[in-house]
Design a protein around this motif. Structure first.
Motif, PDB file in Angstrom:
ATOM      1  N   UNK A   7       0.898  -1.217  -0.081  1.00  0.00           N
ATOM      2  CA  UNK A   7      -0.109  -0.048  -0.018  1.00  0.00           C
ATOM      3  C   UNK A   7       0.807   1.087  -0.091  1.00  0.00           C
ATOM      4  N   UNK A   8       0.661   2.028  -0.931  1.00  0.00           N
ATOM      5  CA  UNK A   8       1.596   3.193  -1.009  1.00  0.00           C
ATOM      6  C   UNK A   8       0.560   4.503  -0.534  1.00  0.00           C
ATOM      7  N   UNK A   9      -0.427   4.249  -0.702  1.00  0.00           N
ATOM      8  CA  UNK A   9      -1.426   5.670  -0.438  1.00  0.00           C
ATOM      9  C   UNK A   9      -1.274   6.333   0.765  1.00  0.00           C
ATOM     10  N   UNK A  10      -1.725   5.517   1.855  1.00  0.00           N
ATOM     11  CA  UNK A  10      -1.670   6.074   3.145  1.00  0.00           C
ATOM     12  C   UNK A  10      -0.812   4.968   4.013  1.00  0.00           C
ATOM     13  N   UNK A  11       0.013   5.519   4.969  1.00  0.00           N
ATOM     14  CA  UNK A  11       0.671   4.592   5.843  1.00  0.00           C
ATOM     15  C   UNK A  11       0.035   4.801   7.126  1.00  0.00           C
ATOM     16  N   UNK A  12      -0.749   3.947   7.453  1.00  0.00           N
ATOM     17  CA  UNK A  12      -1.059   3.754   8.655  1.00  0.00           C
ATOM     18  C   UNK A  12      -0.168   3.380   9.695  1.00  0.00           C
ATOM     19  N   UNK A  13      -0.227   3.603  11.004  1.00  0.00           N
ATOM     20  CA  UNK A  13       1.057   3.092  11.991  1.00  0.00           C
ATOM     21  C   UNK A  13       1.293   1.637  11.903  1.00  0.00           C
ATOM     22  N   UNK A  14       0.224   0.967  11.821  1.00  0.00           N
ATOM     23  CA  UNK A  14       0.312  -0.522  11.624  1.00  0.00           C
ATOM     24  C   UNK A  14       1.274  -0.840  10.748  1.00  0.00           C
ATOM     25  N   UNK A  16       3.070   0.882   8.804  1.00  0.00           N
ATOM     26  CA  UNK A  16       4.451   1.346   8.926  1.00  0.00           C
ATOM     27  C   UNK A  16       5.129   0.458   9.963  1.00  0.00           C
ATOM     28  N   UNK A  17       4.686   0.111  10.890  1.00  0.00           N
ATOM     29  CA  UNK A  17       5.256  -0.946  11.866  1.00  0.00           C
ATOM     30  C   UNK A  17       5.839  -2.259  11.179  1.00  0.00           C
ATOM     31  N   UNK A  18       4.756  -2.604  10.242  1.00  0.00           N
ATOM     32  CA  UNK A  18       4.965  -3.909   9.739  1.00  0.00           C
ATOM     33  C   UNK A  18       6.190  -3.956   8.668  1.00  0.00           C
ATOM     34  N   UNK A  19       6.134  -2.641   8.167  1.00  0.00           N
ATOM     35  CA  UNK A  19       7.023  -2.322   6.912  1.00  0.00           C
ATOM     36  C   UNK A  19       8.521  -2.583   7.643  1.00  0.00           C
ATOM     37  N   UNK A  20       8.497  -1.590   9.091  1.00  0.00           N
ATOM     38  CA  UNK A  20      10.005  -1.551   9.442  1.00  0.00           C
ATOM     39  C   UNK A  20      10.249  -2.997  10.002  1.00  0.00           C
TER      40      UNK A  20
END
Lengths: 307, 277
Positions: A7-14, A16-20
């Motif tokens: 998902x590139x549109x909105x990065x909700x905190x979850x 973002x956490x998962x991405x990290x």
């Protein structure tokens, strides 16, 4: 998540956490390989550059920075040009010769011949021998007076020849061994490629009245182009790497006639204990190999469609 | 191939092909055949090729007694096992990371790894020797094997293999509660089994035959692999004659040759699948 449409549109905190976390896992998985690559590839490469800019250290005089001195030393050494010339001749003969032989072998190994299994096995056998063993086998061919070649030519009253002992023939004798070792290996890739070529192509060519050589030149060779490019790059690398047989057959002699670059590096570093010049020569080899890599990734991969 | 035979009553082309192919095959295995002949005959009669000269195993006995071949063979075995085991673990993890994880710097790192396909460990002998010596690994199996463990080729190969595994398989395993490593172990590794087999065969053949780096790193019979042992044995200074050298050479290549004869098809398939060494 694995690499599906992230998902590139909105990065909700979850997310973002998962991405990290994802990035962290990636680095963790890579860590062992990266550590070893750093120890045995990246650091040594950097250290080679660094050492090539320093003088040879002795017990009394520690090594000091001397810029390009080692390189100048090298190019003013007539041996350097002999060795480079040897390696160019070695590459210039072994590469086309082993590729051409590999193609002939593959065509034969692919044809419907009696004893095809034997033929394939025979061509491929040298590939699985250590180069040292191959050199021992060939020593038996080249021994002056007693060797297989001289015994054979002796039948026709020809005088014995010291194939490995005279500068005019020694490098050629080395080249023969290399081609013998390599051709069967390269055959395998042509064989694989030939099996992907549909047989109706050949029938179509025959219907059109094309002879064997027209078919080879106009149909097969263009279709085999990607394979040829792949083999060519391999052969190029091998012309730097394959030097084991020198240790048995000639040790770079006579009079440097068979000295190749990597053998000279080994000799400078481990026989003459002159790492300064050895590293300068290594840097030159690295530049050439880097050039080959760039050539491969920019030109070959772009122009020839793999896979 | 299927052209009607009536048009070419005797197919000269094909007959010539067959003869050419056989001749070349004979030439290609001639060195091995001559060595086998020499090794089975008394040194004086190694080269007069008459069938009446007596057969003997004396050369093998002499060669066997002249060097610690069993130790060399054990070292080679340890070396290929150590190297392959390390390669399988490290390349699997790294290949998985490159195939299925997204993180900053991935592409740049992958290019650096690919570059190692060209910058061979053989070329870096001077500084790799310094590194191995700093790690106090000179004259050890680990010293011989470590520079090859993070194999760029293995990483590249397994990345390609993992990328071709359908994502649905992974998702199904995740739904059933597999962890990241669980997915790797249960889905990706089994799905890539042929690639592993091919890579293993090629790695073993390569390191069984490797010479220059083991020569540099080892300096005692306790760690020397077969290739280095053989090179010392055949050195002209050792004053060993050609029949005995042939016997020793054939002894050294025998295990791999026999394995090759048994698994010829798989071997050739493996080399096909793997491409570069």
């Amino acid at each position: 998540m694995p690499e599906t449409g992230a998902p590139t549109r909105v990065l909700d905190p979850i997310a973002r956490l998962q991405r990290r976390r994802h990035a962290l896992y990636g680095w963790m998985l890579l860590a062992p390989a990266l550590t070893l690559l750093t120890l045995f590839a990246f650091l040594p490469t950097a250290a080679t550059f660094w050492a090539s800019l320093h003088s040879r250290g002795t017990a009394r005089r520690p090594s000091v920075f001397n810029g390009l001195e080692n390189y100048l030393d090298l190019i003013h050494d007539p041996n350097f040009w002999t060795v480079v010339g040897n390696n160019l001749l070695y590459a210039g003969v072994t590469i086309p010769l082993s590729i051409a032989l590999a193609l002939v072998m593959a065509l034969w190994a692919d044809a419907r011949l009696p004893l095809r299994g034997f033929v394939r096995g025979a061509y491929f056998t040298p590939t699985i021998l250590p180069m040292i063993a191959a050199a021992n086998l060939w020593l038996f061919f080249y021994t002056p007076g007693l060797g297989v070649i001289d015994s054979f030519t002796g039948l026709f009253g020809l005088p014995p020849v010291n194939w490995l002992g005279q500068p005019q023939t020694a490098l050629w004798a080395i080249i023969v061994v290399t081609v013998w070792k390599e051709a069967g290996f390269f055959m395998i890739f042509y064989l694989a490629a030939l099996q992907t070529i549909p047989p109706d192509l050949k029938e179509a060519a025959q219907v059109e009245g094309a002879g064997r050589f027209t078919y080879l030149r106009r149909v097969l060779l263009p279709l085999l182009m990607p394979t040829t490019a792949f083999i060519f790059i391999n052969a190029l690398i091998n012309s730097v790497k394959l030097i084991d047989h020198l240790f048995i057959l000639t040790k770079g002699g006579p009079d440097n006639a068979t000295k190749l670059v990597l053998y000279w590096i080994w000799e400078m570093a481990f026989s003459y204990f002159d790492p300064a010049r050895a590293t300068a020569l290594t840097v030159l080899v690295l530049l050439v190999l880097g050039g080959v890599a760039v050539f491969q990734f920019t030109i070959v991969e772009k122009r020839i469609h793999y896979r | 191939m299927t052209a009607p035979a009536s048009r070419h009553p005797i197919r000269w082309g094909e007959a010539l092909d067959a003869v050419g192919a056989w001749l070349l095959a004979l030439v290609w295995i001639a060195p091995l055949l001559f060595a086998a002949w020499a090794s089975l005959h008394p040194p004086g009669q190694a080269l007069d090729f008459s069938l009446s000269s007596p057969l003997t195993f004396e050369n093998y006995r002499t060669a066997w007694a002249a060097a610690p071949w069993l130790t060399y063979a054990l070292n080679t075995l340890l070396l290929v096992t150590f190297t392959l085991a390390g390669q399988l673990v490290l390349c699997t993890l790294a290949g998985y990371a490159f195939a299925r994880f997204r993180f900053p710097g991935r592409e740049a790192l992958f290019v650096l790894v690919l570059l190692q396909l060209f910058i061979l460990p053989e070329v870096l002998i001077v500084e790799n020797y310094a590194m191995v010596s700093r790690l106090a690994l000179l004259d050890s199996i680990a010293g011989m094997g470590l520079p090859y463990v993070a194999s760029a080729f293995g990483i590249f190969l397994l990345r390609q293999a993992f990328k071709s595994v359908p994502l649905e398989l992974e998702e199904a395993a995740r739904v059933e509660g597999c962890s990241w490593l669980g997915v790797l172990w249960r889905v990706y590794v089994p799905a890539s089994r042929p690639v592993y087999l091919a890579y293993a065969l090629v790695s073993v053949a390569t390191h069984w035959n490797n010479f220059l780096w083991p020569l540099i790193v080892t300096n005692s019979a306790d760690t020397r692999p077969l290739t280095v042992g053989l090179s010392l044995f055949g050195a002209p200074e050792s004053g060993v004659n050609i029949s005995i050298i042939s016997a020793a050479t054939l002894m050294v290549v025998a295990p791999l040759m026999i394995a090759f004869l048994i698994f010829q098809r798989q071997f050739i398939q493996a080399f096909l699948r793997v491409g570069i060494r």
